[in-house]
Scaffold this motif. Structure first.
Motif, PDB file in Angstrom:
ATOM      1  N   ALA A  55       0.831  -1.209   0.000  1.00  0.00           N
ATOM      2  CA  ALA A  55       0.000   0.000   0.000  1.00  0.00           C
ATOM      3  C   ALA A  55       0.864   1.255   0.000  1.00  0.00           C
ATOM      4  N   VAL A  56       1.923   1.255   0.810  1.00  0.00           N
ATOM      5  CA  VAL A  56       2.824   2.409   0.850  1.00  0.00           C
ATOM      6  C   VAL A  56       3.495   2.608  -0.510  1.00  0.00           C
ATOM      7  N   SER A  57       3.897   1.511  -1.147  1.00  0.00           N
ATOM      8  CA  SER A  57       4.563   1.609  -2.447  1.00  0.00           C
ATOM      9  C   SER A  57       3.638   2.192  -3.505  1.00  0.00           C
ATOM     10  N   ILE A  58       2.418   1.668  -3.578  1.00  0.00           N
ATOM     11  CA  ILE A  58       1.474   2.168  -4.585  1.00  0.00           C
ATOM     12  C   ILE A  58       1.094   3.608  -4.283  1.00  0.00           C
ATOM     13  N   GLY A  59       0.826   3.907  -2.993  1.00  0.00           N
ATOM     14  CA  GLY A  59       0.451   5.269  -2.616  1.00  0.00           C
ATOM     15  C   GLY A  59       1.548   6.267  -2.912  1.00  0.00           C
ATOM     16  N   CYS A  60       2.786   5.931  -2.556  1.00  0.00           N
ATOM     17  CA  CYS A  60       3.906   6.829  -2.848  1.00  0.00           C
ATOM     18  C   CYS A  60       4.125   6.968  -4.351  1.00  0.00           C
ATOM     19  N   GLY A  61       3.919   5.871  -5.088  1.00  0.00           N
ATOM     20  CA  GLY A  61       4.068   5.933  -6.539  1.00  0.00           C
ATOM     21  C   GLY A  61       3.055   6.874  -7.169  1.00  0.00           C
ATOM     22  N   ILE A  62       1.793   6.800  -6.722  1.00  0.00           N
ATOM     23  CA  ILE A  62       0.752   7.674  -7.257  1.00  0.00           C
ATOM     24  C   ILE A  62       1.034   9.128  -6.901  1.00  0.00           C
ATOM     25  N   TRP A  63       1.377   9.382  -5.649  1.00  0.00           N
ATOM     26  CA  TRP A  63       1.639  10.743  -5.199  1.00  0.00           C
ATOM     27  C   TRP A  63       2.856  11.335  -5.912  1.00  0.00           C
ATOM     28  N   THR A  64       3.916  10.523  -6.053  1.00  0.00           N
ATOM     29  CA  THR A  64       5.114  10.987  -6.742  1.00  0.00           C
ATOM     30  C   THR A  64       4.808  11.286  -8.202  1.00  0.00           C
ATOM     31  N   MET A  65       4.008  10.417  -8.841  1.00  0.00           N
ATOM     32  CA  MET A  65       3.584  10.669 -10.217  1.00  0.00           C
ATOM     33  C   MET A  65       2.907  12.019 -10.328  1.00  0.00           C
ATOM     34  N   HIS A  66       2.009  12.324  -9.374  1.00  0.00           N
ATOM     35  CA  HIS A  66       1.249  13.572  -9.417  1.00  0.00           C
ATOM     36  C   HIS A  66       2.183  14.781  -9.363  1.00  0.00           C
ATOM     37  N   PHE A  67       3.113  14.783  -8.422  1.00  0.00           N
ATOM     38  CA  PHE A  67       3.938  15.975  -8.255  1.00  0.00           C
ATOM     39  C   PHE A  67       5.090  16.046  -9.250  1.00  0.00           C
ATOM     40  N   VAL A  68       5.513  14.918  -9.811  1.00  0.00           N
ATOM     41  CA  VAL A  68       6.429  14.992 -10.947  1.00  0.00           C
ATOM     42  C   VAL A  68       5.703  15.638 -12.125  1.00  0.00           C
ATOM     43  N   GLY A  69       4.433  15.244 -12.334  1.00  0.00           N
ATOM     44  CA  GLY A  69       3.642  15.882 -13.377  1.00  0.00           C
ATOM     45  C   GLY A  69       3.445  17.365 -13.127  1.00  0.00           C
ATOM     46  N   MET A  70       3.297  17.753 -11.856  1.00  0.00           N
ATOM     47  CA  MET A  70       3.072  19.161 -11.521  1.00  0.00           C
ATOM     48  C   MET A  70       4.322  20.021 -11.750  1.00  0.00           C
ATOM     49  N   ILE A  71       5.497  19.393 -11.845  1.00  0.00           N
ATOM     50  CA  ILE A  71       6.703  20.159 -12.186  1.00  0.00           C
ATOM     51  C   ILE A  71       6.530  20.810 -13.555  1.00  0.00           C
ATOM     52  N   GLY A  72       5.807  20.128 -14.435  1.00  0.00           N
ATOM     53  CA  GLY A  72       5.583  20.664 -15.772  1.00  0.00           C
ATOM     54  C   GLY A  72       4.387  21.586 -15.884  1.00  0.00           C
ATOM     55  N   PHE A  73       3.708  21.865 -14.767  1.00  0.00           N
ATOM     56  CA  PHE A  73       2.527  22.750 -14.795  1.00  0.00           C
ATOM     57  C   PHE A  73       2.986  24.206 -14.744  1.00  0.00           C
ATOM     58  N   SER A  90      -1.911  15.389   1.328  1.00  0.00           N
ATOM     59  CA  SER A  90      -2.303  14.646   0.131  1.00  0.00           C
ATOM     60  C   SER A  90      -1.524  13.335   0.025  1.00  0.00           C
ATOM     61  N   LEU A  91      -0.265  13.315   0.468  1.00  0.00           N
ATOM     62  CA  LEU A  91       0.512  12.074   0.495  1.00  0.00           C
ATOM     63  C   LEU A  91      -0.100  11.084   1.471  1.00  0.00           C
ATOM     64  N   ALA A  92      -0.470  11.549   2.664  1.00  0.00           N
ATOM     65  CA  ALA A  92      -1.090  10.673   3.660  1.00  0.00           C
ATOM     66  C   ALA A  92      -2.392  10.097   3.136  1.00  0.00           C
ATOM     67  N   VAL A  93      -3.190  10.928   2.466  1.00  0.00           N
ATOM     68  CA  VAL A  93      -4.464  10.458   1.898  1.00  0.00           C
ATOM     69  C   VAL A  93      -4.209   9.357   0.878  1.00  0.00           C
ATOM     70  N   ALA A  94      -3.217   9.551   0.018  1.00  0.00           N
ATOM     71  CA  ALA A  94      -2.911   8.543  -1.006  1.00  0.00           C
ATOM     72  C   ALA A  94      -2.570   7.200  -0.367  1.00  0.00           C
ATOM     73  N   ILE A  95      -1.725   7.209   0.655  1.00  0.00           N
ATOM     74  CA  ILE A  95      -1.298   5.955   1.290  1.00  0.00           C
ATOM     75  C   ILE A  95      -2.457   5.292   2.027  1.00  0.00           C
ATOM     76  N   VAL A  96      -3.245   6.075   2.752  1.00  0.00           N
ATOM     77  CA  VAL A  96      -4.329   5.511   3.560  1.00  0.00           C
ATOM     78  C   VAL A  96      -5.405   4.874   2.684  1.00  0.00           C
ATOM     79  N   VAL A  97      -5.826   5.577   1.634  1.00  0.00           N
ATOM     80  CA  VAL A  97      -6.916   5.028   0.817  1.00  0.00           C
ATOM     81  C   VAL A  97      -6.458   3.801   0.048  1.00  0.00           C
ATOM     82  N   VAL A  98      -5.208   3.790  -0.401  1.00  0.00           N
ATOM     83  CA  VAL A  98      -4.696   2.596  -1.064  1.00  0.00           C
ATOM     84  C   VAL A  98      -4.616   1.442  -0.064  1.00  0.00           C
ATOM     85  N   ALA A  99      -4.211   1.737   1.168  1.00  0.00           N
ATOM     86  CA  ALA A  99      -4.144   0.692   2.195  1.00  0.00           C
ATOM     87  C   ALA A  99      -5.514   0.081   2.457  1.00  0.00           C
TER      88      ALA A  99
END
Length: 283
Positions: A55-73, A90-99
């Protein structure tokens, strides 16, 4: 007095979407391998630990994807900054809901009703993470969202989450997991850029008070350092887990003949742990 600003999600070209996609795939691949380990670790009392790491891996992956994408915003004519507290929330939310989703399917299986409930909860949570991350962004203007595009992004998030949870408990081979992670990366990244397509900005004409582009990039890279470190640690744990010493196909292949007899007699089985001696003898 307000004026519509030109908004771009690809300020650095294809670099940020490709990097965002790779991060989504990386987190998904680690999560799938962890859930696979949870099935084998159940007899050793490690199921919950593997599910939590997945859950932590998927949550961190999703959150990291989001903010890497936001670098280009980029908002033309405006400086952008982020509120650190909301960004971390928002990082905590990503990990908790995936868990929540991972533990539901990990312990209750992928029956249609359970999978649908877990996928809906997780998908809505991923969408909440995305828009909470957007709410952390400040600029001297007003963000507006296209309701139909937002609804489409939420639908994509729910479908992507459901497919990810199904894969987590149904796909166990190494190459199958990698293939599933590539598909999951497309779905998660697609949700992000669909949500970003819903955004428009009206500038209010006041003096810009946000960070410079260099300061913003430094802030985002600093925020990404923690989740990236977690993903690397999870990768090391998965790679050096003893179960990785045998491939999935070899572990699941029935043992017969003289080789099977040798393994079966190599070490007495412990009470209540069938087949444990054979697995130990195979190291």
């Amino acid at each position: 007095m307000t004026a519509a600003a030109t908004v771009s999600n690809f300020y650095y070209g294809a670099v940020t979407p490709i990097a965002a996609y790779l991060m989504a795939c990386f987190g998904a691949a680690l999560g799938l391998r962890c859930t696979t380990r949870s099935l084998r670790g159940a007899r050793r009392g490690r199921k919950a630990g593997w599910l939590a790491l997945g859950a932590v891996s998927i949550g961190c992956g999703i959150w990291t994807m989001h903010f890497v994408g936001m670098i280009g915003f980029n908002v033309q004519g405006a400086l952008v900054s982020y509120d650190p507290a909301r960004t971390l929330l928002s990082l905590a939310v990503a990990i908790v809901v995936v868990a929540v989703g991972v533990f539901l399917v990990g312990y209750r299986g992928a029956a249609p009703l359970n999978l649908g409930m877990a996928g809906t909860i997780t998908g809505l949570g991923v969408a909440a993470m995305h828009y909470l991350g957007m709410a952390a962004m400040h600029t001297h203007g007003t963000l507006r969202y296209s309701a139909p595009t937002v609804a489409l992004s939420v639908l994509i998030a729910v479908v992507a989450a459901t497919a990810a949870l199904w894969a987590a408990v149904s796909v166990h081979g190494l190459w199958s997991s990698l293939g599933a992670s590539l598909v999951m990366g497309v779905a998660v990244t697609g949700m992000h850029y669909t949500g970003m397509a819903a955004v428009s900005v009206d500038l209010n004409g006041s003096t810009a008070t946000g960070q410079s582009s260099v300061g913003l990039l430094s802030f985002l890279l600093f925020m990404l350092a923690g989740p990236l470190t977690v993903l690397l640690i999870a990768a090391v744990i998965v790679m050096f887990d003893p179960d990785m010493m045998l491939g999935d196909d070899e572990r699941e292949r029935p043992v017969s003949g003289a080789r099977g007899a040798h393994r079966a007699t190599a070490e007495p089985a412990e009470p209540g742990v069938p087949g444990e001696s054979a697995e130990r003898a195979s190291w």
